[in-house]
Design a protein around this motif. Structure first.
Motif, PDB file in Angstrom:
ATOM      1  N   MET A   1      47.163  33.036  34.659  1.00 34.63           N
ATOM      2  CA  MET A   1      47.340  33.904  35.918  1.00 34.63           C
ATOM      3  C   MET A   1      47.211  32.956  37.560  1.00 34.63           C
TER       4      MET A   1
ATOM      5  N   THR B   1      47.939  41.259  41.521  1.00 36.03           N
ATOM      6  CA  THR B   1      48.416  40.380  40.669  1.00 36.03           C
ATOM      7  C   THR B   1      49.979  40.541  39.651  1.00 36.03           C
TER       8      THR B   1
ATOM      9  N   CYS C   1      42.593  32.765  32.325  1.00 30.01           N
ATOM     10  CA  CYS C   1      41.924  34.105  34.079  1.00 30.01           C
ATOM     11  C   CYS C   1      40.870  32.952  34.770  1.00 30.01           C
TER      12      CYS C   1
ATOM     13  N   SER D   1      42.344  32.218  40.414  1.00 30.10           N
ATOM     14  CA  SER D   1      42.784  33.191  41.430  1.00 30.10           C
ATOM     15  C   SER D   1      43.261  33.670  42.440  1.00 30.10           C
TER      16      SER D   1
ATOM     17  N   GLY E   1      42.240  43.826  39.274  1.00 24.58           N
ATOM     18  CA  GLY E   1      43.901  44.003  37.572  1.00 24.58           C
ATOM     19  C   GLY E   1      45.232  45.310  37.979  1.00 24.58           C
TER      20      GLY E   1
ATOM     21  N   ILE F   1      42.041  38.320  26.314  1.00 18.13           N
ATOM     22  CA  ILE F   1      42.208  37.534  27.941  1.00 18.13           C
ATOM     23  C   ILE F   1      40.495  36.772  28.469  1.00 18.13           C
TER      24      ILE F   1
ATOM     25  N   GLY G   1      38.398  34.300  30.591  1.00 22.05           N
ATOM     26  CA  GLY G   1      38.111  34.521  31.662  1.00 22.05           C
ATOM     27  C   GLY G   1      36.270  33.571  31.133  1.00 22.05           C
TER      28      GLY G   1
ATOM     29  N   ALA H   1      36.191  38.903  36.116  1.00 19.57           N
ATOM     30  CA  ALA H   1      37.126  37.107  35.803  1.00 19.57           C
ATOM     31  C   ALA H   1      39.257  37.409  36.090  1.00 19.57           C
ATOM     32  N   SER H   2      39.290  36.856  37.550  1.00 24.34           N
ATOM     33  CA  SER H   2      40.360  36.565  37.803  1.00 24.34           C
ATOM     34  C   SER H   2      40.346  37.991  39.073  1.00 24.34           C
TER      35      SER H   2
ATOM     36  N   LEU I   1      41.063  41.228  37.160  1.00 23.28           N
ATOM     37  CA  LEU I   1      41.757  41.225  36.244  1.00 23.28           C
ATOM     38  C   LEU I   1      41.304  41.401  35.249  1.00 23.28           C
ATOM     39  N   GLY I   2      40.402  40.964  34.533  1.00 24.78           N
ATOM     40  CA  GLY I   2      39.383  40.736  32.888  1.00 24.78           C
ATOM     41  C   GLY I   2      39.531  43.041  32.664  1.00 24.78           C
TER      42      GLY I   2
ATOM     43  N   ARG J   1      35.702  31.906  27.317  1.00 21.89           N
ATOM     44  CA  ARG J   1      37.353  31.344  27.724  1.00 21.89           C
ATOM     45  C   ARG J   1      37.160  30.026  26.757  1.00 21.89           C
TER      46      ARG J   1
END
Length: 405
Positions: free
Chosen positions: A98, A119, A141, A144, A150, A198, A200, A259-260, A263-264, A277
């Motif tokens: 990402m 994103t 992730c 960011s 997300g 994902i 993360g 995460a991020s 985004l997760g 991760r």
């Protein structure tokens, strides 16, 4: 009197954010080690943590290749990006990093506003991997520059985020305050048949006192007022995901949901599987790194990251490397660009010693510009201290044996 020195050294660092990737960090440390011990066996294992460099590391380790393309960057401007293809035939896996589309390093210093960044480009990378026919997708992730839950990635994949009037909202975390529903009818058709993992940090959650807006918003440029606004917007978004996304998922506090910048949670709503991760990147067989085996063969492990502080024990690379090394009785030393508040807490997770690469006061810009040289010098100093310790130990042992005679 013989001095026992390490014969096999594993160098397993993270990257230094916005400075050096993990490959460059590992190479610099190895160079410093060899200055002191020219004949030592140095095994270099840069660690992919889901952030910057992940796709390149996994492509190199797994004999894969990079696909380059231009996508929408975090500020809305086009950026050159990439995703990695690892494996062959029906086992081809797409690795989407990402940070390559929405990382903080892609946001100019004067435009760092996590209420506005998106994103969307991450979704474009996922779509490109889907169009290429991969059998699975791994989304890394980390690093960011966004806090949009997300939503941008979902929009790029065909979802519609609507307000109370049924109109699509704009991009960026600030727009989530207007979100009322999520229409998934237009999602990319291959998402239904393609597993998406994902990768993360499981310690990152979407909402609450430890939610991503409050913990990471300031690092991404948010003012105190913006942090409160983002936290409230993500609360609204969590309600939408809970109602319109896949059921039986804790979008608010589930491990990795934040995460991020969330985004997760967004990708979990369309079937993405949230995993630690390191479980995803080091234990799946995908990376080709085989870290545990390589730790077991080492006499000493050297790890590193840009800053070692109170956050390091909570899912950062040095702590994970040390945890695995501790299980195998292998000592670990960690180098860092800086040692922050709570740095000594890393000793509790198996890191025997820590050291900053900065030996004299200098400006951050100077340290970043000379990062590789500073790392090599620090690695040399560290090895000389280890050799000195070995010599002292050998001398003490010699005196003890002589006294016994």
């Amino acid at each position: 009197m013989s001095v026992r020195v390490p014969q096999r050294i594993l160098v397993a660092p993270s990257g230094f954010k916005e400075s050096l990737d993990a490959v460059s960090v590992a190479g610099a440390i190895a160079a410093g080690v060899r200055r002191t011990l020219p004949g030592v066996r140095v095994d270099i294992a840069p660690i992919a943590d889901g952030g910057e460099g992940t796709a390149r590391i996994l492509a190199a380790a797994g004999n894969g290749r990079l696909h380059e393309l231009t996508v929408c960057g975090p500020t809305g401007d086009p950026v050159k990006s990439h995703w990695a293809e690892v494996g062959v035939g029906r086992n081809r896996i797409g690795v989407v990093e990402m940070a390559a589309a929405a990382g903080l390093a892609l946001v100019p210093a004067g435009q760092r506003d996590p209420g506005a960044t998106t994103t969307f480009g991450v979704g474009q990378l996922i779509a490109a991997a889907l169009d290429a026919g991969v059998s699975a997708i791994l989304v890394g992730c980390g690093d960011s520059g966004t806090c949009d839950g997300g939503a941008g990635a979902l929009q790029a994949l065909g979802a519609r985020v609507l307000d109370d009037a049924g109109h699509e909202i704009g991009r960026g975390g600030g727009e989530l305050a207007r979100a009322a529903s999520l229409d998934l009818t237009g999602l990319h058709p291959r998402l239904r048949e393609t597993e998406m993992v994902i990768a993360g940090n499981p310690h990152n959650v979407l909402t609450g006192p430890n939610g991503v807006a409050r913990v990471f918003g300031p690092q991404k440029g948010a003012t105190p007022v913006q942090v409160d606004e983002l936290a409230a917007a993500l609360d609204v978004w969590a309600d939408v995901l809970q109602r319109d996304g896949l059921p039986d998922i804790d979008y608010r506090h589930g491990p990795g949901s934040g995460a991020s910048g969330g985004l997760g949670a967004g990708l979990a709503a369309i079937g993405g599987i949230l995993r630690s991760r390191f479980d995803a990147l080091l234990d799946s067989g995908l990376s080709g790194i085989d870290l545990d085996h390589r730790i077991g063969k080492a006499d000493l492990v050297i790890t590193a990251e840009g800053s070692i502080d109170f956050q390091t024990p909570h899912g950062k690379v040095p702590a994970e490397v040390a945890r695995r090394a501790q299980l195998r009785g292998v000592p670990v030393v960690a180098l860092a660009g800086s040692l922050g508040h709570g740095a000594p807490s890393v000793h509790d997770v198996g890191i025997g010693a820590i050291a900053s690469i900065i030996a004299v006061p200098m400006a951050l810009s100077e340290a970043v510009a000379n990062g590789e040289q500073l790392l090599a010098d620090a690695a040399e100093r560290t090895m000389r201290m280890i050799l000195l310790g070995a010599a002292v130990s050998a001398r003490a042992g010699h005196r003890k044996r002589k006294k016994a005679v």
